[in-house]
Motif scaffolding. Structure first.
Motif, short mmCIF file in Angstrom:
data_model
loop_
_atom_site.label_atom_id
_atom_site.label_comp_id
_atom_site.label_asym_id
_atom_site.label_seq_id
_atom_site.Cartn_x
_atom_site.Cartn_y
_atom_site.Cartn_z
N LEU A 113 0.83 -1.20 0.00
CA LEU A 113 0.00 0.00 0.00
C LEU A 113 0.87 1.25 0.00
O LEU A 113 0.60 2.20 -0.74
CB LEU A 113 -0.92 -0.01 1.21
CG LEU A 113 -1.73 1.28 1.47
CD1 LEU A 113 -2.65 1.58 0.29
CD2 LEU A 113 -2.53 1.16 2.76
N ILE A 114 1.90 1.27 0.82
CA ILE A 114 2.79 2.43 0.92
C ILE A 114 3.45 2.71 -0.43
O ILE A 114 3.45 3.85 -0.92
CB ILE A 114 3.85 2.20 2.01
CG1 ILE A 114 3.18 2.20 3.40
CG2 ILE A 114 4.94 3.27 1.95
CD1 ILE A 114 4.09 1.73 4.51
N GLU A 115 4.00 1.68 -1.05
CA GLU A 115 4.66 1.86 -2.34
C GLU A 115 3.66 2.29 -3.41
O GLU A 115 3.95 3.16 -4.25
CB GLU A 115 5.34 0.55 -2.76
CG GLU A 115 6.13 0.68 -4.07
CD GLU A 115 6.94 -0.55 -4.39
OE1 GLU A 115 7.46 -0.63 -5.52
OE2 GLU A 115 7.06 -1.45 -3.51
N ASN A 116 2.46 1.72 -3.36
CA ASN A 116 1.41 2.05 -4.31
C ASN A 116 1.06 3.54 -4.23
O ASN A 116 0.99 4.25 -5.24
CB ASN A 116 0.19 1.18 -3.99
CG ASN A 116 -0.85 1.16 -5.10
OD1 ASN A 116 -0.78 1.92 -6.05
ND2 ASN A 116 -1.83 0.28 -4.96
N LEU A 117 0.83 4.03 -3.00
CA LEU A 117 0.47 5.44 -2.83
C LEU A 117 1.61 6.36 -3.23
O LEU A 117 1.41 7.36 -3.92
CB LEU A 117 0.05 5.71 -1.38
CG LEU A 117 -0.33 7.17 -1.06
CD1 LEU A 117 -1.48 7.64 -1.95
CD2 LEU A 117 -0.69 7.32 0.41
N ILE A 118 2.83 6.02 -2.80
CA ILE A 118 3.98 6.86 -3.13
C ILE A 118 4.13 6.98 -4.65
O ILE A 118 4.24 8.08 -5.20
CB ILE A 118 5.27 6.30 -2.51
CG1 ILE A 118 5.26 6.53 -0.99
CG2 ILE A 118 6.51 6.97 -3.13
CD1 ILE A 118 6.40 5.82 -0.26
N ASN A 119 4.16 5.85 -5.33
CA ASN A 119 4.40 5.87 -6.78
C ASN A 119 3.36 6.69 -7.52
O ASN A 119 3.69 7.47 -8.43
CB ASN A 119 4.44 4.45 -7.33
CG ASN A 119 5.74 3.73 -7.04
OD1 ASN A 119 6.77 4.36 -6.85
ND2 ASN A 119 5.70 2.42 -6.99
N ASN A 120 2.10 6.54 -7.13
CA ASN A 120 1.03 7.24 -7.84
C ASN A 120 0.98 8.72 -7.46
O ASN A 120 0.75 9.57 -8.33
CB ASN A 120 -0.31 6.56 -7.57
CG ASN A 120 -0.49 5.30 -8.36
OD1 ASN A 120 -0.89 5.33 -9.51
ND2 ASN A 120 -0.15 4.16 -7.76
N TYR A 121 1.21 9.03 -6.19
CA TYR A 121 1.15 10.44 -5.80
C TYR A 121 2.32 11.23 -6.38
O TYR A 121 2.13 12.32 -6.91
CB TYR A 121 1.11 10.61 -4.28
CG TYR A 121 1.23 12.08 -3.94
CD1 TYR A 121 0.14 12.94 -4.15
CD2 TYR A 121 2.43 12.63 -3.52
CE1 TYR A 121 0.26 14.30 -3.93
CE2 TYR A 121 2.56 13.98 -3.30
CZ TYR A 121 1.48 14.81 -3.50
OH TYR A 121 1.60 16.17 -3.31
#
Length: 234
Positions: A113-121
């Protein structure tokens, strides 16, 4: 950790070299702001990298706010608090505040989840110029000094209704506007966060633009074309 190429850590001190910061800006954010070039006299570490490191260290909370209170230069020693609380301050080794964090609600340490949010944001955040900022400057008939552009990340915040993400996150612009006052402007980028087709949150990024001058379409277009050329050849 997927951020490993972009920082070094010894004991409790984090260091980010100009080369690491520039690589993160260009490869993860598609951000070619000259202030992130290693040879820039005004070089600073991108705020999105500090944001990403904070999420990796403290997880994602339902409500979070990040305020950048100082510029981080090449290989500045950063101290991320070892404790975890609702209010946190990242400082340099001399104790100067560089990033204030406020977080509330439930939290998650889910690395996916953390990597997902970081990459997209950060991809959303890094593409502010020219896609979002250019039309706003034209609308208000102002622009930054193309010889010395000063476009600085001030803060961001978000609120999530759920930390149980089932699909790939998407960060989408919902509104963008400028507030202009003499030689300075504040840009606000409101965004929504989607889990697949479901809206699970929203947030806002604030950018400060200094050294404003009257809008010159030819000059800003030439700057934008050069910027886009750097992006396409990276």
């Amino acid at each position: 950790m997927f951020l490993a190429p972009y920082y070094n850590e010894s004991g409790n001190v984090v260091n980010i070299s100009a080369e690491q910061a520039s690589l993160f800006a260009k490869s993860k954010c598609q951000d070619f702001n000259p202030i992130h070039d290693p040879d820039s006299k005004r070089f600073c570490v991108p705020g999105d990298l500090l944001f990403a490191l904070a999420l990796c260290k403290y997880g994602i909370s339902e409500s979070m706010k990040f305020e950048f209170t100082g510029m981080v230069g090449d290989n500045v020693g950063l101290l991320f608090p070892q404790h975890d609380g609702e209010q946190l301050t990242v400082t340099n080794e001399q104790g100067k505040s560089l990033l204030d964090i406020i977080k509330q609600g439930n939290s998650s340490q889910d690395l996916t989840l953390i990597e997902n949010l970081i990459n997209n944001y950060v991809l959303f955040s890094g593409r502010n110029f020219p896609e979002l900022l250019m039309p706003l400057m034209e609308k208000h008939q102002v622009m930054f000094n193309t010889a010395r552009p000063l476009v600085m990340y001030n803060s961001m915040s978000f609120d999530l209704q759920s930390l149980e993400v089932k699909d790939e996150l998407q960060v989408k612009l919902s509104d963008a506007y400028l507030q202009v006052e003499q030689k300075r402007a504040e840009e606000f980028l409101h965004f929504d966060i989607f889990d697949g087709d479901t809206n699970i949150g929203n947030g806002v990024k604030k950018v400060v633009i200094g050294g404003l001058k009257p809008y010159d379409h030819e000059a800003i277009s030439a700057f934008s074309e050069a910027y886009q050329a750097r992006r396409s050849t990276f």
